[in-house]
Write a protein that holds these residues in place. Structure first.
Motif, PDB file in Angstrom:
ATOM      1  N   ARG A 110     -14.554 -42.753 -47.668  1.00 12.81           N
ATOM      2  CA  ARG A 110     -14.552 -41.288 -47.604  1.00 12.81           C
ATOM      3  C   ARG A 110     -14.785 -40.745 -49.015  1.00 12.81           C
ATOM      4  O   ARG A 110     -14.065 -41.090 -49.940  1.00 12.81           O
ATOM      5  CB  ARG A 110     -13.234 -40.782 -47.036  1.00 12.81           C
ATOM      6  CG  ARG A 110     -12.996 -41.387 -45.645  1.00 12.81           C
ATOM      7  CD  ARG A 110     -12.190 -40.508 -44.749  1.00 12.81           C
ATOM      8  NE  ARG A 110     -11.837 -41.200 -43.517  1.00 12.81           N
ATOM      9  CZ  ARG A 110     -12.488 -41.073 -42.375  1.00 12.81           C
ATOM     10  NH1 ARG A 110     -13.522 -40.272 -42.294  1.00 12.81           N
ATOM     11  NH2 ARG A 110     -12.096 -41.736 -41.303  1.00 12.81           N
ATOM     12  N   ASP A 111     -15.816 -39.914 -49.149  1.00  7.84           N
ATOM     13  CA  ASP A 111     -16.196 -39.323 -50.435  1.00  7.84           C
ATOM     14  C   ASP A 111     -15.845 -37.839 -50.383  1.00  7.84           C
ATOM     15  O   ASP A 111     -16.642 -37.017 -49.912  1.00  7.84           O
ATOM     16  CB  ASP A 111     -17.690 -39.540 -50.671  1.00  7.84           C
ATOM     17  CG  ASP A 111     -18.172 -39.031 -52.014  1.00  7.84           C
ATOM     18  OD1 ASP A 111     -17.434 -38.295 -52.697  1.00  7.84           O
ATOM     19  OD2 ASP A 111     -19.311 -39.378 -52.382  1.00  7.84           O
ATOM     20  N   GLU A 112     -14.631 -37.483 -50.843  1.00  9.91           N
ATOM     21  CA  GLU A 112     -14.163 -36.099 -50.750  1.00  9.91           C
ATOM     22  C   GLU A 112     -15.027 -35.114 -51.538  1.00  9.91           C
ATOM     23  O   GLU A 112     -15.332 -34.035 -51.029  1.00  9.91           O
ATOM     24  CB  GLU A 112     -12.692 -36.017 -51.144  1.00  9.91           C
ATOM     25  CG  GLU A 112     -11.820 -36.704 -50.107  1.00  9.91           C
ATOM     26  CD  GLU A 112     -10.344 -36.407 -50.281  1.00  9.91           C
ATOM     27  OE1 GLU A 112     -10.005 -35.351 -50.855  1.00  9.91           O
ATOM     28  OE2 GLU A 112      -9.544 -37.233 -49.814  1.00  9.91           O
ATOM     29  N   ARG A 114     -18.155 -35.061 -52.055  1.00 12.51           N
ATOM     30  CA  ARG A 114     -19.400 -34.806 -51.327  1.00 12.51           C
ATOM     31  C   ARG A 114     -19.144 -34.489 -49.852  1.00 12.51           C
ATOM     32  O   ARG A 114     -20.088 -34.203 -49.112  1.00 12.51           O
ATOM     33  CB  ARG A 114     -20.333 -36.010 -51.454  1.00 12.51           C
ATOM     34  CG  ARG A 114     -20.795 -36.190 -52.904  1.00 12.51           C
ATOM     35  CD  ARG A 114     -21.662 -37.408 -53.133  1.00 12.51           C
ATOM     36  NE  ARG A 114     -22.688 -37.564 -52.128  1.00 12.51           N
ATOM     37  CZ  ARG A 114     -23.183 -38.737 -51.763  1.00 12.51           C
ATOM     38  NH1 ARG A 114     -22.744 -39.842 -52.306  1.00 12.51           N
ATOM     39  NH2 ARG A 114     -24.127 -38.809 -50.849  1.00 12.51           N
ATOM     40  N   THR A 117     -18.529 -39.272 -45.136  1.00 14.21           N
ATOM     41  CA  THR A 117     -17.977 -40.587 -44.831  1.00 14.21           C
ATOM     42  C   THR A 117     -19.129 -41.558 -44.666  1.00 14.21           C
ATOM     43  O   THR A 117     -20.124 -41.243 -44.014  1.00 14.21           O
ATOM     44  CB  THR A 117     -17.150 -40.554 -43.526  1.00 14.21           C
ATOM     45  OG1 THR A 117     -16.054 -39.660 -43.701  1.00 14.21           O
ATOM     46  CG2 THR A 117     -16.629 -41.924 -43.153  1.00 14.21           C
TER      47      THR A 117
END
Length: 140
Positions: A110-112, A114, A117
């Motif tokens: 998970r790339d918060e 950006r 997921t």
């Protein structure tokens, strides 16, 4: 990440035919010659297949990485995805029929910043041990 098939146009192989084996999707035919064909494997960086997570019905795009694993991209940050989820074809785009096995999620990232997921997926098919494949006409 391609394989040469011992069947071609004289055997009824068509461009963009879908290759499967008993475990799931192998790839698709990208070249057809009279007696042989060339297939692009799902692990190739040029491979793109619309997909769904079987359990949650989240949709994304399975892309080849050039390595043993593939990735599902274009999922929202809050996508309902967990390790062990099965990934299947979504049936969009006209080539791959809906519901064919693609693989299993082995890692969820998970790339918060950006708000995305990304899933790492182990293909269902053992691509280094291919023997017999079935060639489905495109869009079947």
């Amino acid at each position: 990440h391609t394989v040469i098939l011992d069947r071609g146009k004289t055997h009824g192989v068509l461009l963009d035919s879908v290759l499967v084996d008993a475990a799931g999707v192998v790839g698709r035919v990208i070249e057809v010659h009279p007696a042989t064909s060339v297939a692009l494997l799902i692990t190739d960086p040029n491979s793109r297949i619309s997909c769904l997570l079987e359990r949650s019905r989240e949709s994304g795009l399975l892309v080849g990485t050039g390595a043993a694993l593939t990735q599902v991209v274009y999922l929202d940050l809050g996508a309902d995805a967990v390790v062990g989820d099965r990934v299947v074809t979504a049936g969009l785009g006209g080539l791959f029929p809906k519901g064919l096995a693609l693989g299993e999620v082995v890692k969820v990232v998970r790339d918060e910043p950006r708000a995305l997921t990304t899933l790492w997926v182990r293909p269902s098919v053992r691509l280094n041990q291919l023997e017999d494949t079935l060639c489905l006409p495109p869009g079947s």
